[in-house]
Design a protein around this motif. Structure first.
Motif, PDB file in Angstrom:
ATOM      1  N   MET A 165       0.833  -1.204   0.000  1.00 40.01           N
ATOM      2  CA  MET A 165       0.000   0.000   0.000  1.00 40.01           C
ATOM      3  C   MET A 165       0.866   1.252   0.000  1.00 40.01           C
ATOM      4  N   LEU A 166       1.922   1.239   0.813  1.00 38.76           N
ATOM      5  CA  LEU A 166       2.795   2.411   0.869  1.00 38.76           C
ATOM      6  C   LEU A 166       3.450   2.667  -0.480  1.00 38.76           C
ATOM      7  N   ASN A 167       3.931   1.615  -1.110  1.00 41.79           N
ATOM      8  CA  ASN A 167       4.563   1.763  -2.424  1.00 41.79           C
ATOM      9  C   ASN A 167       3.559   2.176  -3.495  1.00 41.79           C
ATOM     10  N   TYR A 168       2.319   1.712  -3.362  1.00 38.49           N
ATOM     11  CA  TYR A 168       1.275   2.074  -4.325  1.00 38.49           C
ATOM     12  C   TYR A 168       1.010   3.577  -4.291  1.00 38.49           C
ATOM     13  N   TYR A 169       0.941   4.138  -3.087  1.00 32.53           N
ATOM     14  CA  TYR A 169       0.649   5.559  -2.939  1.00 32.53           C
ATOM     15  C   TYR A 169       1.845   6.452  -3.273  1.00 32.53           C
ATOM     16  N   PHE A 170       3.056   6.027  -2.882  1.00 32.66           N
ATOM     17  CA  PHE A 170       4.190   6.948  -2.929  1.00 32.66           C
ATOM     18  C   PHE A 170       5.382   6.455  -3.756  1.00 32.66           C
ATOM     19  N   GLY A 171       5.425   5.189  -4.111  1.00 31.63           N
ATOM     20  CA  GLY A 171       6.451   4.690  -5.004  1.00 31.63           C
ATOM     21  C   GLY A 171       7.777   4.336  -4.365  1.00 31.63           C
ATOM     22  N   SER A 172       8.283   5.190  -3.473  1.00 29.63           N
ATOM     23  CA  SER A 172       9.594   4.976  -2.874  1.00 29.63           C
ATOM     24  C   SER A 172       9.710   5.837  -1.624  1.00 29.63           C
ATOM     25  N   LYS A 173      10.821   5.665  -0.901  1.00 25.09           N
ATOM     26  CA  LYS A 173      11.053   6.515   0.273  1.00 25.09           C
ATOM     27  C   LYS A 173      11.206   7.967  -0.145  1.00 25.09           C
ATOM     28  N   GLU A 174      11.879   8.196  -1.265  1.00 20.58           N
ATOM     29  CA  GLU A 174      12.032   9.567  -1.766  1.00 20.58           C
ATOM     30  C   GLU A 174      10.670  10.183  -2.102  1.00 20.58           C
ATOM     31  N   GLY A 175       9.812   9.383  -2.743  1.00 18.47           N
ATOM     32  CA  GLY A 175       8.485   9.878  -3.082  1.00 18.47           C
ATOM     33  C   GLY A 175       7.666  10.195  -1.850  1.00 18.47           C
ATOM     34  N   LEU A 176       7.795   9.369  -0.822  1.00 20.58           N
ATOM     35  CA  LEU A 176       7.080   9.606   0.429  1.00 20.58           C
ATOM     36  C   LEU A 176       7.600  10.871   1.114  1.00 20.58           C
ATOM     37  N   PHE A 177       8.908  11.041   1.122  1.00 21.99           N
ATOM     38  CA  PHE A 177       9.512  12.225   1.736  1.00 21.99           C
ATOM     39  C   PHE A 177       9.037  13.503   1.048  1.00 21.99           C
ATOM     40  N   LEU A 178       9.045  13.492  -0.283  1.00 21.14           N
ATOM     41  CA  LEU A 178       8.595  14.671  -1.034  1.00 21.14           C
ATOM     42  C   LEU A 178       7.109  14.927  -0.819  1.00 21.14           C
ATOM     43  N   ALA A 179       6.322  13.867  -0.652  1.00 19.91           N
ATOM     44  CA  ALA A 179       4.887  14.034  -0.378  1.00 19.91           C
ATOM     45  C   ALA A 179       4.667  14.709   0.967  1.00 19.91           C
ATOM     46  N   VAL A 180       5.487  14.366   1.958  1.00 27.44           N
ATOM     47  CA  VAL A 180       5.410  15.018   3.270  1.00 27.44           C
ATOM     48  C   VAL A 180       5.710  16.511   3.132  1.00 27.44           C
ATOM     49  N   ILE A 181       6.776  16.839   2.410  1.00 20.94           N
ATOM     50  CA  ILE A 181       7.161  18.243   2.211  1.00 20.94           C
ATOM     51  C   ILE A 181       6.070  18.990   1.458  1.00 20.94           C
TER      52      ILE A 181
END
Length: 208
Positions: A43-59
């Motif tokens: 689920m996490l990878n589906y929404y954000f793709g990667s740790k970098e993608g998740l970090f940028l989504a937070v920002i």
């Protein structure tokens, strides 16, 4: 996207913000975040793709709300340029308390001066608001309300730098101010002082 999916994404971002803040980008992992959020890795990878993608989504989530507020001020024709700057200071000063975890996260990552694609993306996101404030200042010059020789870049650095010094160097500022700046109640009481100081300082510098 339906409400359940939006709520789930927001929950993941809330957890990710806290984990990144506590451990930094390098120390955090998507497995750690998914575990604390109670979701699986798929689920996490589906929404954000990667740790970098998740970090940028937070920002992006934090910066977008601030950017919208800045745009609303900038396009309000009922306000003078000084009133716009004054309102911006009010909004920005609130971040001392309400986004302290996020501010810690930004300071950690941007302070490393890493020349990576991730760092460039974070910088570009943050620069949107810095450039918006600089344009607000230049508009004040163009309209004849502000002095013609102001240094808009240094005004931006002064506003952001003052907040960063207070929030991100708590041992120093607590000794300087004579109070525990890491205490949320102290920070809440400090907000009016921060706003008053920045407004008085910039009013003297900007206005004719």
């Amino acid at each position: 996207m339906d409400k359940d999916k939006i709520d789930k994404k927001d929950h993941i971002l809330d957890v990710a913000e806290r984990v990144f803040s506590d451990h930094g980008f390098d120390g955090a992992s998507t497995r750690m975040i998914s575990g604390e959020a109670g979701v699986n890795m798929a689920m996490l990878n589906y929404y954000f793709g990667s740790k970098e993608g998740l970090f940028l989504a937070v920002i992006n989530r934090k910066i977008s709300s601030h950017k919208e507020a800045l745009q609303n001020i900038a396009t309000d024709n009922t306000l003078s340029q000084w009133e716009k700057v004054s309102e911006y200071i009010d909004i920005y000063s609130e971040k001392i308390v309400t986004n302290n975890c996020f501010q810690k996260l930004l300071y950690q990552e941007m302070g490393m001066n890493r020349r990576t694609e991730l760092a460039e993306n974070v910088r570009n996101i943050l620069m949107q608001n810095a450039l918006g404030l600089r344009k607000m200042l230049q508009d004040g010059v163009d309209k004849g309300e502000f002095k013609s020789d102001i240094d808009a870049d240094m005004v931006v650095a002064t506003l952001y730098g003052t907040k960063n010094y207070i929030v991100n160097m708590p041992l120093m500022t607590s000794a300087l101010l004579g109070c525990d700046i890491q205490d949320d109640k102290v920070l809440e009481q400090f907000k009016p002082r921060m706003k008053s100081y920045m407004k008085n300082l910039l009013k003297c510098y900007l206005l004719k």
